[in-house]
Motif scaffolding. Structure first.
Motif: not given
Length: 155
Positions: A39, A79, A42, A57, A129
């Motif tokens: 988190r 997300y 993100s 999310a 990612y």
């Protein structure tokens, strides 16, 4: 869930299962701690994207190996970032350049159709990612995978 989000979620489950950790020492974290780490990453990416507020999310733990230690897991964050179609390729290029400056390994960087691209990278601390855009949408799909962690208690 929108069609692009459904495809991204399905792909993410497959990739999380296949990208597992295959041996070696892993850091000990609870699932909640590992979710918080994803988190945090993100939130950093949302800032890089211009301060967007992610939608849909989720941070979900999953196995790191197939048939391996059930107490070793990774967390997948998925997300959706609102992003106008015309801004997707320039944004992916800007993010790629920032990641390169930070010493990240760019593993995929391509335009897949006008105004749509894919950017994948691995950070220096082992997070992966995946950013995917589509010409037909005004959202950028984002998936962040943590490295493997070992649970301090049986899962």
């Amino acid at each position: 869930m929108s069609r692009p989000a459904t495809r991204i979620a399905a792909l993410a489950i497959v990739v999380l299962t296949l990208t597992g950790c295959f041996g070696g020492d892993v850091e000990t974290r609870t699932e909640d701690e590992a979710k918080a780490l994803v988190r945090d990453r993100s939130a950093q990416l949302a800032t890089q994207l211009g301060g967007v507020a992610f939608t849909e999310a989720k941070e979900n733990p999953g196995p790191c190996t197939s048939g391996g230690n059930a107490d070793v897991f990774a967390v997948q964050g998925s997300y959706q970032a609102p992003l106008p179609t015309a801004e997707q390729i320039p944004t992916l290029n800007r993010i790629r350049d920032a990641w390169k400056r930070d010493g990240w390994e760019i593993t995929d960087d391509r335009v897949i159709e006008p105004n749509a691209g894919i950017l994948r990278a691995k950070s220096s601390d082992g997070y992966t990612y995946h950013l995917t855009s589509a010409r037909s949408t005004t959202e950028l799909g984002v998936i962040i995978y943590s490295p493997c962690f070992e649970s301090p208690t049986p899962r």
